[in-house]
Design a protein around this motif. Sequence first.
Motif, PDB file in Angstrom:
ATOM      1  N   LEU A   1       0.768  -1.277   0.175  1.00  0.00           N
ATOM      2  CA  LEU A   1       0.086  -0.211  -0.015  1.00  0.00           C
ATOM      3  C   LEU A   1       0.982   1.388  -0.039  1.00  0.00           C
ATOM      4  O   LEU A   1       1.867   1.319   0.754  1.00  0.00           O
ATOM      5  N   VAL A   2       0.744   2.251  -1.129  1.00  0.00           N
ATOM      6  CA  VAL A   2       1.574   3.241  -1.044  1.00  0.00           C
ATOM      7  C   VAL A   2       0.693   4.575  -0.740  1.00  0.00           C
ATOM      8  O   VAL A   2      -0.413   4.564  -1.334  1.00  0.00           O
ATOM      9  N   GLN A   3       1.092   5.512  -0.119  1.00  0.00           N
ATOM     10  CA  GLN A   3       0.730   6.855   0.063  1.00  0.00           C
ATOM     11  C   GLN A   3       1.415   7.644  -0.999  1.00  0.00           C
ATOM     12  O   GLN A   3       2.367   7.802  -1.410  1.00  0.00           O
ATOM     13  N   VAL A   4       0.250   8.067  -1.928  1.00  0.00           N
ATOM     14  CA  VAL A   4       0.868   8.455  -3.276  1.00  0.00           C
ATOM     15  C   VAL A   4       1.175  10.084  -3.178  1.00  0.00           C
ATOM     16  O   VAL A   4       0.424  10.798  -2.595  1.00  0.00           O
ATOM     17  N   ALA A   5       2.455  10.440  -3.840  1.00  0.00           N
ATOM     18  CA  ALA A   5       2.965  11.667  -3.606  1.00  0.00           C
ATOM     19  C   ALA A   5       2.366  12.357  -4.959  1.00  0.00           C
ATOM     20  O   ALA A   5       2.427  13.605  -5.110  1.00  0.00           O
ATOM     21  N   ALA A   6       2.218  11.724  -6.226  1.00  0.00           N
ATOM     22  CA  ALA A   6       2.078  12.368  -7.429  1.00  0.00           C
ATOM     23  C   ALA A   6       1.794  11.067  -8.343  1.00  0.00           C
ATOM     24  O   ALA A   6       2.354   9.991  -8.309  1.00  0.00           O
TER      25      ALA A   6
ATOM     26  N   PRO B   1     -16.359  -0.789 -11.801  1.00  0.00           N
ATOM     27  CA  PRO B   1     -15.587   0.517 -11.824  1.00  0.00           C
ATOM     28  C   PRO B   1     -13.996   0.481 -11.676  1.00  0.00           C
ATOM     29  O   PRO B   1     -13.698  -0.774 -10.906  1.00  0.00           O
ATOM     30  N   PHE B   2     -13.273   1.291 -12.021  1.00  0.00           N
ATOM     31  CA  PHE B   2     -11.849   1.383 -11.834  1.00  0.00           C
ATOM     32  C   PHE B   2     -11.404   2.642 -11.502  1.00  0.00           C
ATOM     33  O   PHE B   2     -11.754   3.575 -11.678  1.00  0.00           O
ATOM     34  N   VAL B   3     -10.269   2.671 -10.722  1.00  0.00           N
ATOM     35  CA  VAL B   3      -9.395   3.675 -10.488  1.00  0.00           C
ATOM     36  C   VAL B   3      -8.390   3.982 -11.580  1.00  0.00           C
ATOM     37  O   VAL B   3      -7.546   2.727 -11.560  1.00  0.00           O
ATOM     38  N   PRO B   4      -8.543   4.944 -12.546  1.00  0.00           N
ATOM     39  CA  PRO B   4      -7.387   4.938 -13.662  1.00  0.00           C
ATOM     40  C   PRO B   4      -6.003   5.266 -13.108  1.00  0.00           C
ATOM     41  O   PRO B   4      -5.955   5.624 -11.889  1.00  0.00           O
ATOM     42  N   GLY B   5      -5.318   5.625 -13.975  1.00  0.00           N
ATOM     43  CA  GLY B   5      -3.816   5.862 -13.865  1.00  0.00           C
ATOM     44  C   GLY B   5      -2.756   4.385 -13.623  1.00  0.00           C
ATOM     45  O   GLY B   5      -3.048   4.001 -12.650  1.00  0.00           O
ATOM     46  N   SER B   6      -1.952   4.749 -14.491  1.00  0.00           N
ATOM     47  CA  SER B   6      -0.886   3.696 -14.501  1.00  0.00           C
ATOM     48  C   SER B   6       0.423   4.013 -13.909  1.00  0.00           C
ATOM     49  O   SER B   6       1.416   3.051 -13.800  1.00  0.00           O
ATOM     50  N   GLU B   7       0.623   5.006 -13.458  1.00  0.00           N
ATOM     51  CA  GLU B   7       1.968   5.587 -13.038  1.00  0.00           C
ATOM     52  C   GLU B   7       1.882   6.199 -11.975  1.00  0.00           C
ATOM     53  O   GLU B   7       0.946   7.147 -11.732  1.00  0.00           O
ATOM     54  N   GLY B   8       2.713   6.324 -10.957  1.00  0.00           N
ATOM     55  CA  GLY B   8       2.719   6.909  -9.685  1.00  0.00           C
ATOM     56  C   GLY B   8       3.775   6.649  -8.979  1.00  0.00           C
ATOM     57  O   GLY B   8       4.876   6.069  -9.312  1.00  0.00           O
ATOM     58  N   ALA B   9       4.261   7.389  -7.651  1.00  0.00           N
ATOM     59  CA  ALA B   9       5.166   7.186  -6.945  1.00  0.00           C
ATOM     60  C   ALA B   9       4.734   7.833  -5.636  1.00  0.00           C
ATOM     61  O   ALA B   9       3.733   8.746  -5.385  1.00  0.00           O
ATOM     62  N   GLY B  10       5.559   7.319  -4.438  1.00  0.00           N
ATOM     63  CA  GLY B  10       5.033   7.654  -3.135  1.00  0.00           C
ATOM     64  C   GLY B  10       5.822   6.841  -2.099  1.00  0.00           C
ATOM     65  O   GLY B  10       7.038   5.982  -2.452  1.00  0.00           O
ATOM     66  N   THR B  11       4.844   6.818  -0.795  1.00  0.00           N
ATOM     67  CA  THR B  11       6.039   6.043   0.063  1.00  0.00           C
ATOM     68  C   THR B  11       5.231   4.754   0.575  1.00  0.00           C
ATOM     69  O   THR B  11       3.882   4.725   0.721  1.00  0.00           O
ATOM     70  N   VAL B  12       5.682   3.407   0.617  1.00  0.00           N
ATOM     71  CA  VAL B  12       5.090   2.393   1.271  1.00  0.00           C
ATOM     72  C   VAL B  12       4.573   2.620   2.520  1.00  0.00           C
ATOM     73  O   VAL B  12       5.612   3.111   3.619  1.00  0.00           O
ATOM     74  N   ILE B  13       3.423   2.369   3.150  1.00  0.00           N
ATOM     75  CA  ILE B  13       2.668   2.448   4.255  1.00  0.00           C
ATOM     76  C   ILE B  13       2.215   1.106   4.614  1.00  0.00           C
ATOM     77  O   ILE B  13       1.758   1.043   5.956  1.00  0.00           O
ATOM     78  N   ALA B  14       2.224   0.196   3.894  1.00  0.00           N
ATOM     79  CA  ALA B  14       1.959  -0.934   4.555  1.00  0.00           C
ATOM     80  C   ALA B  14       2.114  -2.301   3.531  1.00  0.00           C
ATOM     81  O   ALA B  14       2.395  -1.818   2.242  1.00  0.00           O
ATOM     82  N   THR B  15       2.741  -3.486   3.857  1.00  0.00           N
ATOM     83  CA  THR B  15       3.104  -4.579   3.219  1.00  0.00           C
ATOM     84  C   THR B  15       2.316  -5.669   3.493  1.00  0.00           C
ATOM     85  O   THR B  15       1.778  -5.926   4.711  1.00  0.00           O
ATOM     86  N   GLY B  16       1.882  -6.577   2.276  1.00  0.00           N
ATOM     87  CA  GLY B  16       1.190  -7.597   2.347  1.00  0.00           C
ATOM     88  C   GLY B  16       2.142  -8.951   2.516  1.00  0.00           C
ATOM     89  O   GLY B  16       3.004  -8.672   2.549  1.00  0.00           O
TER      90      GLY B  16
ATOM     91  N   GLY C   1       4.025 -12.057   2.293  1.00  0.00           N
ATOM     92  CA  GLY C   1       4.986 -12.498   1.455  1.00  0.00           C
ATOM     93  C   GLY C   1       6.066 -11.495   0.667  1.00  0.00           C
ATOM     94  O   GLY C   1       6.862 -11.706  -0.049  1.00  0.00           O
ATOM     95  N   VAL C   2       5.656 -10.123   1.075  1.00  0.00           N
ATOM     96  CA  VAL C   2       6.814  -9.085   0.471  1.00  0.00           C
ATOM     97  C   VAL C   2       7.763  -9.093   1.457  1.00  0.00           C
ATOM     98  O   VAL C   2       7.684  -8.646   2.573  1.00  0.00           O
ATOM     99  N   THR C   3       9.029  -9.365   0.900  1.00  0.00           N
ATOM    100  CA  THR C   3      10.284  -9.306   1.614  1.00  0.00           C
ATOM    101  C   THR C   3      11.182  -8.240   1.069  1.00  0.00           C
ATOM    102  O   THR C   3      12.083  -7.983   1.972  1.00  0.00           O
ATOM    103  N   ASP C   4      11.022  -7.583   0.016  1.00  0.00           N
ATOM    104  CA  ASP C   4      12.216  -7.024  -0.271  1.00  0.00           C
ATOM    105  C   ASP C   4      11.743  -5.302  -0.248  1.00  0.00           C
ATOM    106  O   ASP C   4      12.525  -4.562  -0.682  1.00  0.00           O
ATOM    107  N   LEU C   5      10.690  -5.072   0.391  1.00  0.00           N
ATOM    108  CA  LEU C   5      10.078  -3.543   0.600  1.00  0.00           C
ATOM    109  C   LEU C   5       9.739  -3.631   2.048  1.00  0.00           C
ATOM    110  O   LEU C   5       9.030  -4.647   2.453  1.00  0.00           O
ATOM    111  N   VAL C   6       9.868  -2.438   2.540  1.00  0.00           N
ATOM    112  CA  VAL C   6       9.482  -2.301   3.729  1.00  0.00           C
ATOM    113  C   VAL C   6       8.890  -0.887   3.824  1.00  0.00           C
ATOM    114  O   VAL C   6       9.048  -0.110   3.135  1.00  0.00           O
ATOM    115  N   VAL C   7       7.912  -0.754   4.775  1.00  0.00           N
ATOM    116  CA  VAL C   7       7.303   0.480   5.360  1.00  0.00           C
ATOM    117  C   VAL C   7       8.375   1.699   5.293  1.00  0.00           C
ATOM    118  O   VAL C   7       9.370   1.611   5.883  1.00  0.00           O
TER     119      VAL C   7
END
Length: 319
Positions: free
Chosen positions: A31-36, A56-71, A73-79
Amino acid sequence: MRAIVVSTPGDSSVLEYVERPDPAPGPGEVLVQVAASGVNFIDVYHRQGRYPLPLPFVPGSEGAGTVIATGEGVTDLVVGDAVGWANALGGYATRAVIPADLAVPLPRGLSPELAAAVLLQGLTAHYLTHSVYAVRPGDDVLVHAAAGGVGLLLTQMAKLLGARVIGTVSSEAKEKLAREAGADEVLRYENFSEAVREITGAGVHVVYDGVGASTFDGSLASLRPRGMMALYGAASGPVPPFDPQRLNVGGSLFLTRPTLGHYVATREELLGRAGELLGWVASGALKVHITGRYPLAEARRAHDDLEARRTTGKLLLIP
Ligand code: NDP
């Protein structure tokens, strides 16, 4: 969280700014807090239903921000990690759930805004100039919509690789930008293939055509024998059905209709291309032209401007 939602395909009025419950990352997701969020022409095709998506869907294929939660089995990214992405839906929001496999860790010091501005169009320019047709020093290259988001990056990359770049644009202001990005010759669209012949004699080695319907015939006519037609988009509309015999008559031409997903097909390929791209951005070798920053709530205006050809370079939505 707030998000733009499309519940029915249509014009920009179907982009609704709504309140939604916070999403939770599933296995293999973050889960990412989107900066842009980056605005791209593909968002228009998704909104119109030209590339249909489940509603329905939320559009937008591109973005960046900060990880605020991980699901799970995710090992290579942290909050707390800064990440960007270029090929995952849901970016037009304050929070987005992204498959961890598609998240690119950002180099220290690179702003999330810059990452959201360059990943999708930059990775596209990278695979077009390095893999679809690997540009060599001395090649003649034709770039349509050379002042657009992809176009400015394609122009710069082809110049870095030693090509002579001919660009097309629709206005004087766009011509100025394309020249500043390094284009050697800049043309208007009318009779462009004749002008290309005058400049090159034999024709160009490759055409990068993201405009589609209105340029396709002229693009084929601009190629030298065995040249490559890289039809990577359809900003003016889709190209009608096509007789392959035209490739023979044109001089044993090549035609491809590539898409980014197939050129960042593995995590290794994604990180390899992104590493090179973001390295050029960090060193200043590649300039990113952010020309429009719109509040997330004003996504409609961003789409209207993009579709009406009023924009150059990159548009961002800021939550
Ligand atoms: P741009 O910023 O390039 O905007 C589109 C530009 O296309 C316009 O500014 C305009 O420039 C030109 N254009 C020509 N005819 C028309 C028309 N009838 N209507 C609207 N625009 C027109 O957008 P992007 O950089 O986001 O995308 C460029 C293309 O690349 C799109 O077709 C997109 O779908 C494609 N793309 C494909 C990818 C892939 O992997 N296949 C990935 C990313 C993008 P001017 O006024 O100078 O003509």
